[in-house]
Write an enzyme that holds these catalytic residues in place. Structure first.
Site, mmCIF file in Angstrom:
data_model
loop_
_atom_site.group_PDB
_atom_site.id
_atom_site.type_symbol
_atom_site.label_atom_id
_atom_site.label_comp_id
_atom_site.label_asym_id
_atom_site.label_seq_id
_atom_site.Cartn_x
_atom_site.Cartn_y
_atom_site.Cartn_z
ATOM 1 N N THR A 16 0.828 -1.214 0.000
ATOM 2 C CA THR A 16 0.000 0.000 0.000
ATOM 3 C C THR A 16 0.855 1.253 0.000
ATOM 4 O OG1 THR A 16 -1.855 -1.071 1.055
ATOM 5 C CG2 THR A 16 -1.688 1.277 1.416
ATOM 6 N N SER A 62 1.290 -7.576 -0.783
ATOM 7 C CA SER A 62 1.967 -8.587 0.039
ATOM 8 C C SER A 62 1.078 -9.768 0.427
ATOM 9 C CB SER A 62 2.613 -7.959 1.268
ATOM 10 O OG SER A 62 1.686 -7.768 2.308
ATOM 11 N N THR A 95 1.613 -4.227 4.338
ATOM 12 C CA THR A 95 1.447 -4.535 5.763
ATOM 13 C C THR A 95 0.930 -5.958 6.009
ATOM 14 O OG1 THR A 95 -0.827 -3.701 5.813
ATOM 15 C CG2 THR A 95 0.927 -2.123 6.358
ATOM 16 N N ASP A 96 0.265 -6.540 4.992
ATOM 17 C CA ASP A 96 -0.490 -7.765 5.264
ATOM 18 C C ASP A 96 0.370 -8.966 5.675
ATOM 19 O OD1 ASP A 96 -2.850 -6.446 4.946
ATOM 20 O OD2 ASP A 96 -3.282 -7.204 2.938
HETATM 21 C C1 SIN Z 1 -0.253 -5.215 1.059
HETATM 22 O O1 SIN Z 1 -0.053 -5.872 2.096
HETATM 23 O O2 SIN Z 1 0.537 -5.235 0.097
HETATM 24 C C2 SIN Z 1 -1.502 -4.411 0.908
HETATM 25 C C3 SIN Z 1 -2.014 -3.888 2.198
HETATM 26 C C4 SIN Z 1 -1.071 -2.926 2.877
HETATM 27 O O3 SIN Z 1 0.067 -2.711 2.518
HETATM 28 O O4 SIN Z 1 -1.562 -2.329 3.870
#
Ligand code: SIN
Length: 314
Positions: A16, A62, A95-96
């Site tokens: 993100t 991710s 973050t995932d």
């Molecule tokens: C991801 O994990 O690539 C998408 C969600 C995020 O980064 O918060």
């Protein structure tokens, strides 16, 4: 004359933090992994005084992180850390699955220099994106004298790779460390160390050299009301090399799930018990399936994969 180690290398993998939306007010309907790492740096003019280098290692959401990308990332981080002029490495990520990549790099590299992962909950096009501040903070952490190990710099806090978990699906301050353990705080660019930098014994990249499609298949099965173990039978039917049980409470399992997992163990498939709880260890008690200690189910899965990779391929 010796070159000072003042170069920070930023490795981009997507997420993100590199996401864009059609409208600045759209904080959820965006597409992750659109901007290159150079674009992310351009959004942080405060970093222009720093000696930085940027490389794109991957470009993905991710949730789709995979073993081949982990291999590439570990090799890239290791190569950068080996350069004498490099003080530290920053990895931009989604973050995932951030906590999984952090734990994986920690176990494989256990670096003496800092490897600082960072991310964002809001896309780069948001009204108030959190990525630029997190990237700025991550670079400060990577350039901190004495910093070491794999950490996550996020929302003003520095978490270690072993303790950290994504704890909120939406809030900008989405990560927590188990039992509140923190490595440091970043306040107006100043890094205030409040805990310990995570170091340990590296397993080494030779451990992960096997081609990604041949990595062991370790699945997580959860205990819950009505869990009868049928999922264990189904997974064994397609072929599985290990199980992590995400048990209830202190790793407890329903009678049906326990029986199915013991049956798998008797057939030579390793089974470790972890917990669905957000924090706390699973006690190892005589007569029960072995505990994964204080590792969360996803981190226990990585640990078991790395253990199985030490064995000759089947
Ligand atoms: C991801 O994990 O690539 C998408 C969600 C995020 O980064 O918060």
């Amino acid at each position: 004359m010796q070159t000072p180690a003042d170069l920070i290398v930023i490795l981009g993998t997507g997420g993100t933090i590199a996401g864009t939306a059609q409208s600045a007010s759209d904080g959820v309907g965006y597409t992750a992994a659109q901007l290159r790492v150079e674009d992310l740096l351009a959004a942080v003019p405060a970093l222009s005084a720093r000696r930085l280098e940027a490389h794109q290692v991957a470009q993905l959401d991710s949730k789709d992180m995979d073993f081949a990308t982990w291999q590439r990332l570990a090799a890239a981080v290791e190569a950068q850390l080996a350069r004498p002029e490099v003080a530290g490495v920053v990895v931009t990520h989604g973050t995932d699955t951030l906590e999984e990549t952090a734990y994986f790099l920690h176990r494989v590299l256990a670096p003496r220099k800092p490897v600082v992962l960072t991310a964002a909950m809001r896309p780069a096009t948001a009204l108030a994106p959190d990525g630029p501040q997190n990237l700025f903070d991550a670079v400060q952490v990577a350039g901190t004298p004495g910093a070491a190990g794999v950490v996550l710099a996020f929302a003003g806090r520095v978490h270690d790779a072993v303790q950290v978990r994504k704890a909120h699906s939406y809030r900008v301050d989405a990560f927590e460390s188990a039992d509140g353990a923190l490595v440091a705080r970043v306040e107006e660019g100043a890094v205030r160390v409040v805990g310990r930098w995570p170091v340990g014994e590296a397993l080494g990249t030779a451990r992960i050299a096997r081609p990604a499609p041949q990595w062991p298949r370790v699945e997580i099965v959860s205990n819950h009301a009505g869990a009868d173990g049928a999922v264990v039978q189904a997974l064994r039917a397609v072929g599985v090399d290990g199980f992590i049980a995400a048990g209830t409470g202190n790793g407890t399992l329903s009678q049906g799930l326990d029986a199915a997992l013991r049956d798998a163990q008797s057939a030579g498939i390793p089974v470790w018990r972890s917990t669905r709880c957000d924090a706390g260890p699973v006690m190892d008690l005589p007569g029960l399936l072995p505990s994964a200690g204080a590792l969360s189910p996803v981190k226990a899965r990585i640990e078991l994969i790395l253990a199985l990779l030490a064995e000759p391929a089947a």
